[in-house]
Design an enzyme around this catalytic site. Sequence first.
Site, PDB file in Angstrom:
ATOM      1  CE  LYS A   8       6.393  11.437  -2.114  1.00  0.00           C
ATOM      2  NZ  LYS A   8       6.676  12.458  -1.840  1.00  0.00           N
ATOM      3  CG  ASP A 132       4.392  10.000   2.211  1.00  0.00           C
ATOM      4  OD1 ASP A 132       4.374  10.007   3.443  1.00  0.00           O
ATOM      5  OD2 ASP A 132       5.250  11.141   1.307  1.00  0.00           O
TER       6      ASP A 132
END
EC number: 2.7.1.148
Length: 269
Positions: A8, A132
């Site tokens: 990401k 995350d």
Amino acid sequence: MLDFPNAKINLGLYITEKRPDGFHNLQSCFYPVRWTDALEILPSEQEAFDMTGLPVPGNPETNLCLKAYKLLQQDFSLPPVHMHLHKVIPMGAGLGGGSADAAFTLRILNKLFELNLGGDVLENYARQLGSDCAFFVQNKPVIATERGDVFSPVELSLSGYSCVVVYPGIHITTAEAYGSIKPETPTCDMAMLLKQEVKVWREVLKNDFEAALFPKYPELPQVKEKLYEAGAAYASMTGSGSAVYGLFKGEAPESLLFPDHYTVWKGLL
């Protein structure tokens, strides 16, 4: 069962305050990119875990994939499995590769053994593995707050853009990055910023870690400037570094070259 945990990028990253538990609250947009590892999990007579690809520092027994398996095993009667991780996404780059591996382990185990766990439940397991990790359960653009594990939906599509991610081989630990940051309350609304044209983001969308790390690692601002010179609509460091990415309308230029010891990924979003 085989799957491909993806990286990401952070579209903006603001460190807003230090928490009583020692972590930091943040505000950022997480956006998935197609740079992937490969993870295969199969039922086995005895538990096994092995890796190929990029070397991962530390004891393999502490790998997040194994931790994810052990976490689910506390609540479900999982049989032994053989896990093989082929590591491609560089570590210490701010790309979330290790977190993705952990989350995809949960996802694969959920399907493989028909645990029928919903996304919210899997996210709660993932939050126990890393700040995350939970993002990669749903794996779609979100605005992340608190430790990076509380999500708000965001209507954002970068379809039609390509992304160039450049990793200059500098491993920046989370402790190093956060040790040099001064939290500040953002003066902007991220959802509103993201509604502006991508070419406007250069002036308004910031990564707080750049101010702290660019002077220490001059290669990073050099990469960012080179991406802009090549025509990037927006360029930024991702996460706490050290990868820097550029967003290009359409295909990225083929002439964009970096030193041989850099790792470069290019792909459509």
